[in-house]
Enzyme design. Structure first.
Site, PDB file in Angstrom:
ATOM      1  N   ASP A 292       0.848  -1.198   0.000  1.00  0.00           N
ATOM      2  CA  ASP A 292       0.000   0.000   0.000  1.00  0.00           C
ATOM      3  C   ASP A 292       0.887   1.252   0.000  1.00  0.00           C
ATOM      4  O   ASP A 292       0.388   2.382  -0.060  1.00  0.00           O
ATOM      5  CB  ASP A 292      -1.025   0.001   1.140  1.00  0.00           C
ATOM      6  N   SER A 293       2.220   1.049   0.000  1.00  0.00           N
ATOM      7  CA  SER A 293       3.151   2.157  -0.260  1.00  0.00           C
ATOM      8  C   SER A 293       2.857   2.775  -1.623  1.00  0.00           C
ATOM      9  O   SER A 293       3.375   3.844  -1.941  1.00  0.00           O
ATOM     10  CB  SER A 293       4.602   1.659  -0.197  1.00  0.00           C
TER      11      SER A 293
ATOM     12  N   GLU B 185       9.365  -4.106  10.235  1.00  0.00           N
ATOM     13  CA  GLU B 185       9.760  -2.811   9.674  1.00  0.00           C
ATOM     14  C   GLU B 185      10.299  -1.887  10.764  1.00  0.00           C
ATOM     15  O   GLU B 185       9.649  -1.694  11.811  1.00  0.00           O
ATOM     16  CB  GLU B 185       8.552  -2.155   8.972  1.00  0.00           C
TER      17      GLU B 185
HETATM   18  O1  KIV Z   1       3.590  -1.079   1.574  1.00  0.00           O
HETATM   19  C1  KIV Z   1       4.737  -1.516   1.517  1.00  0.00           C
HETATM   20  O2  KIV Z   1       5.499  -1.301   0.572  1.00  0.00           O
HETATM   21  C2  KIV Z   1       5.210  -2.305   2.650  1.00  0.00           C
HETATM   22  C3  KIV Z   1       6.681  -2.506   2.754  1.00  0.00           C
HETATM   23  C4  KIV Z   1       7.309  -1.258   3.234  1.00  0.00           C
HETATM   24  C5  KIV Z   1       7.007  -3.669   3.610  1.00  0.00           C
HETATM   25  O3  KIV Z   1       4.435  -2.721   3.455  1.00  0.00           O
END
Ligand code: KIV
Length: 264
Positions: free
Chosen positions: A44-45, A182
């Site tokens: 969701d990044s 994380e």
């Molecule tokens: O949303 C994302 O990219 C993530 C990673 C940072 C692990 O959850």
């Protein structure tokens, strides 16, 4: 060969490091899959690096499904894990199962990922009981940025570290086949890794984890709004893109492109 939850299990047993990268579209997924990454995370990044939001909270189920299905088409071998967006699973076990089901059916994911420890274990248990593999996510969980008061390293004092270890065990017991750690101190992440029988995938959690994940725009130098300490730049693709675009602008402006070779 298509990677599955068994690939993750075997990697942990054989002490082989797992590699995971984010991707959000077909072409990028295909490149990473060709390069041999074990798993692709449709994180969701995408709220930050694709949609330009300042956090992940506004990302919707439709966003995740739209990008998930594109990545799934491009990933022949990599296990595709798709994030469950904010408020798609926290609200109830029913919502969690319903939305995980949509991500699998419409997003063609191989697994879902959701953030949180003991509090979301009923959701993890119910989703896995439906035959949907789940990746947990502990430490700095970006969907809780407002509760944390910013993006901060988690588990620094003894109590917080104990809570994280406890959460990690609970997430495993609930049925998760892997867990992302994380922004956790390296020694704590190593302790968790040694105590769990499922693989830990670290991001800003040191080298003791069973695998690593990075947001691809970070590791390729394509996103400069902010750069966390844990990011290593493996290439400067952002600069290469800018140089190519400058050259394109110049050649079009000077009447050099298109030439005979590129015309009908
Ligand atoms: O949303 C994302 O990219 C993530 C990673 C940072 C692990 O959850």
């Amino acid at each position: 060969m298509k990677n599955t939850v068994s690939t993750f299990k075997k990697a942990k047993e054989n002490k082989q490091k797992l590699t995971m990268l984010t991707a959000y579209d077909y072409s990028t997924a295909k490149l990473f899959d060709d390069a041999g990454v074990d798993s692709i995370l449709v994180g969701d990044s995408l709220g930050n690096v694709i949609l330009g939001y300042e956090d992940t909270l506004s990302v919707t189920m439709e966003d995740m499904i739209h990008h998930g299905v594109a990545v799934s088409r491009g990933a022949k071998n990599a296990l595709v894990v798709v994030d469950m967006p904010f408020m798609s699973y926290q609200t109830s076990v029913y919502d969690a199962v319903y939305n995980a089901g949509r991500i699998m059916k419409e997003g063609r994911a191989g697994a879902v990922k959701l953030e949180g420890g003991a509090v979301v274990c009923p959701q993890i248990k119910a989703i896995t009981e439906c035959g949907i593999p789940v990746v947990g996510h502990l430490g700095l969980t970006p969907q809780s940025v407002n509760a944390f008061g910013g993006y901060k390293v988690q588990g620094r004092d003894d109590d917080a570290a104990e809570r994280l270890i406890d959460d990690a065990h609970k997430v495993e017991e609930a049925g998760a086949f892997a867990v992302v750690l994380e922004c956790v101190p390296a020694r704590l992440a190593e302790t968790i890794t040694n105590e769990l029988s499922i693989p830990t995938i670290g991001i800003g959690a040191g080298k003791g984890c069973d695998g690593q994940v990075l947001v691809y725009q970070d590791m390729l130098g394509m996103f400069s709004d902010y750069t966390p300490k844990f990011v290593k730049r493996f290439a400067n693709v952002g600069e290469t893109i800018k140089e190519a675009v400058r050259l394109y602008i110049k050649e079009v402006s000077d009447g050099l492109f298109p030439d005979d070779e590129h015309s009908y």
